[in-house]
Design a protein around this motif. Structure first.
Motif, PDB file in Angstrom:
ATOM      1  N   SER A 138      -4.053  -6.418  -3.576  1.00 49.26           N
ATOM      2  CA  SER A 138      -4.143  -4.963  -3.672  1.00 49.26           C
ATOM      3  C   SER A 138      -5.604  -4.589  -3.511  1.00 49.26           C
ATOM      4  CB  SER A 138      -3.601  -4.468  -5.011  1.00 49.26           C
ATOM      5  OG  SER A 138      -3.779  -3.073  -5.131  1.00 49.26           O
ATOM      6  N   ARG A 174      -7.130  -3.573 -15.807  1.00 50.93           N
ATOM      7  CA  ARG A 174      -6.955  -2.116 -15.729  1.00 50.93           C
ATOM      8  C   ARG A 174      -7.112  -1.477 -17.105  1.00 50.93           C
ATOM      9  NH1 ARG A 174      -4.742  -1.337 -10.654  1.00 50.93           N
ATOM     10  NH2 ARG A 174      -3.421  -3.065  -9.958  1.00 50.93           N
ATOM     11  N   ASP A 215       0.857  -1.195   0.000  1.00 51.29           N
ATOM     12  CA  ASP A 215       0.000   0.000   0.000  1.00 51.29           C
ATOM     13  C   ASP A 215       0.894   1.246   0.000  1.00 51.29           C
ATOM     14  OD1 ASP A 215      -2.012   1.855   0.248  1.00 51.29           O
ATOM     15  OD2 ASP A 215      -2.378   1.459   2.383  1.00 51.29           O
ATOM     16  N   ASP A 243      -7.090  -1.797  -4.832  1.00 51.39           N
ATOM     17  CA  ASP A 243      -7.672  -0.933  -5.856  1.00 51.39           C
ATOM     18  C   ASP A 243      -8.707  -1.733  -6.645  1.00 51.39           C
ATOM     19  OD1 ASP A 243      -6.547  -1.729  -8.699  1.00 51.39           O
ATOM     20  OD2 ASP A 243      -4.891  -1.931  -7.277  1.00 51.39           O
TER      21      ASP A 243
END
Length: 347
Positions: free
Chosen positions: A101, A124, A32, A103
């Motif tokens: 992660s 992504r 992070d 996100d």
């Protein structure tokens, strides 16, 4: 990001054996770099999992993991960027574990149960596709293999756009063609352009039918599939003016059209598209000098040629109904196929 969502995703990480390539204890790394999720990490309560925030030296951490608690499952939270491999003294442990992660792309990656970290990049790159919860849920419902590669993921995403329940290259291609051979009027093609990419679709087409992806179009694809199937039905006895549109080696293209023609749900769509390209193919001009003997059709293929010809016959007004045509088809074939064989390729 909602802490409950993070907790649910991490629980799946630890509990889903399909994600892990080895038995025994499990270690998850969570980097992070912006320290956005420190409070969420502190709030997490994961049964059987020891949380450890990385702050000490790598040697101290390794000693704790490998010597003091060699059987304990860990969540390692690092409030800093992931080090370069040559500077990561915990790389050997990280390679045997998983990396998490928080996100959106990473959470989707986790929800899909994928193993290849490279697919997180693919997710992504297609954020427009995943902005729709409905599309994301449909993709997750497909239950794609954890070992899927980029091609497999993109095929599944394209299949979602086509409204399919499972990834299916053949049905996907069929659905796109049934949407119309003119890209500007094809709603499904517009979705492919907007949410994924035409290149991804043409990769699927080439792999499934051997159709070359240089300067492709939907009309060109259907015409060449149709001509290839016709050529294979005639055992490669085909007029020279059509030969340059035959896909080679052709077995996959033949199988694709053959399956489509025999499909009860979509066979009508095939006939409609066939009639649309009738004038482009100039089929009667091309075959009027073939002899029936030159066709050398197997018994099982007579229906194939009947179905191929019917669209052009009805389209040109020779017969007004399918039933009458099927009754007289061989008389028609004899009528149009008289003449020498000098016009055939290879003769």
């Amino acid at each position: 990001m909602n802490t409950a969502r993070i907790q649910n995703t991490l629980e799946t990480f630890f509990q889903d054996s399909a994600r892990w390539s080895h038995p025994g204890r499990r270690i998850v790394f969570w980097y992070d770099p912006e320290q956005q999720f420190t409070s969420s990490f502190n709030e997490l309560q994961l049964e059987g999992v020891e949380k450890l925030q990385l702050a000490d030296t790598a040697f101290t951490v390794k000693y704790h993991l490998l010597v003091e608690q060699p059987n304990q499952t860990f969540l390692l939270y690092a409030p800093f960027p992931e080090p370069a491999p040559q500077e990561n003294w915990l790389l050997d442990i990280q390679k045997s574990g998983l990396t998490f992660s928080a996100d959106p792309a990473a959470l989707i990656y986790a929800d899909l149960g994928l193993r290849s970290r490279g697919l997180e990049i693919v997710i992504r790159e297609h954020d427009k596709f995943f902005k729709s919860p409905k599309r994301t849920e449909a993709l997750q419902a497909m239950g794609i293999s954890p070992d899927s590669d980029e091609r497999g993921l993109l095929l599944a995403m394209l299949s979602v756009l086509a409204g399919l329940k499972v990834p299916d290259a053949g049905t996907l291609i069929r659905r796109v063609l049934l949407g119309g051979l003119l890209e500007s009027d094809n709603a499904l093609w517009s979705d492919i352009e907007r949410f994924i990419s035409p290149e991804a679709f043409w990769e699927v087409v080439q792999e499934h039918t051997d159709f070359p992806k240089q300067n492709p179009s939907l009309n060109k694809l259907f015409v060449q599939l149709l001509i290839t199937h016709f050529a294979k039905s005639l055992h490669s006895t085909i007029p020279c003016q059509l030969a340059n549109q035959v896909i080679t080696p052709g077995q996959r293209a033949y199988a694709f059209i053959d399956q489509w023609m025999r499909d009860q749900q979509d066979s009508l769509g095939w006939k409609i598209l066939s009639s649309e390209v009738a004038e482009q193919l100039h089929i009667f001009d091309a075959i009027e000098n073939l002899e029936p003997e030159g066709m050398a059709l197997r018994k099982a293929e007579t229906l194939v040629v009947k179905q191929f010809l019917i669209a052009f016959v009805i389209h040109s007004g020779v017969w007004s109904s399918r039933d009458k045509f099927l009754g007289d088809v061989y008389g028609l074939v004899v009528h149009f196929y008289r003449g020498d064989r000098s016009q055939l390729c290879g003769q």
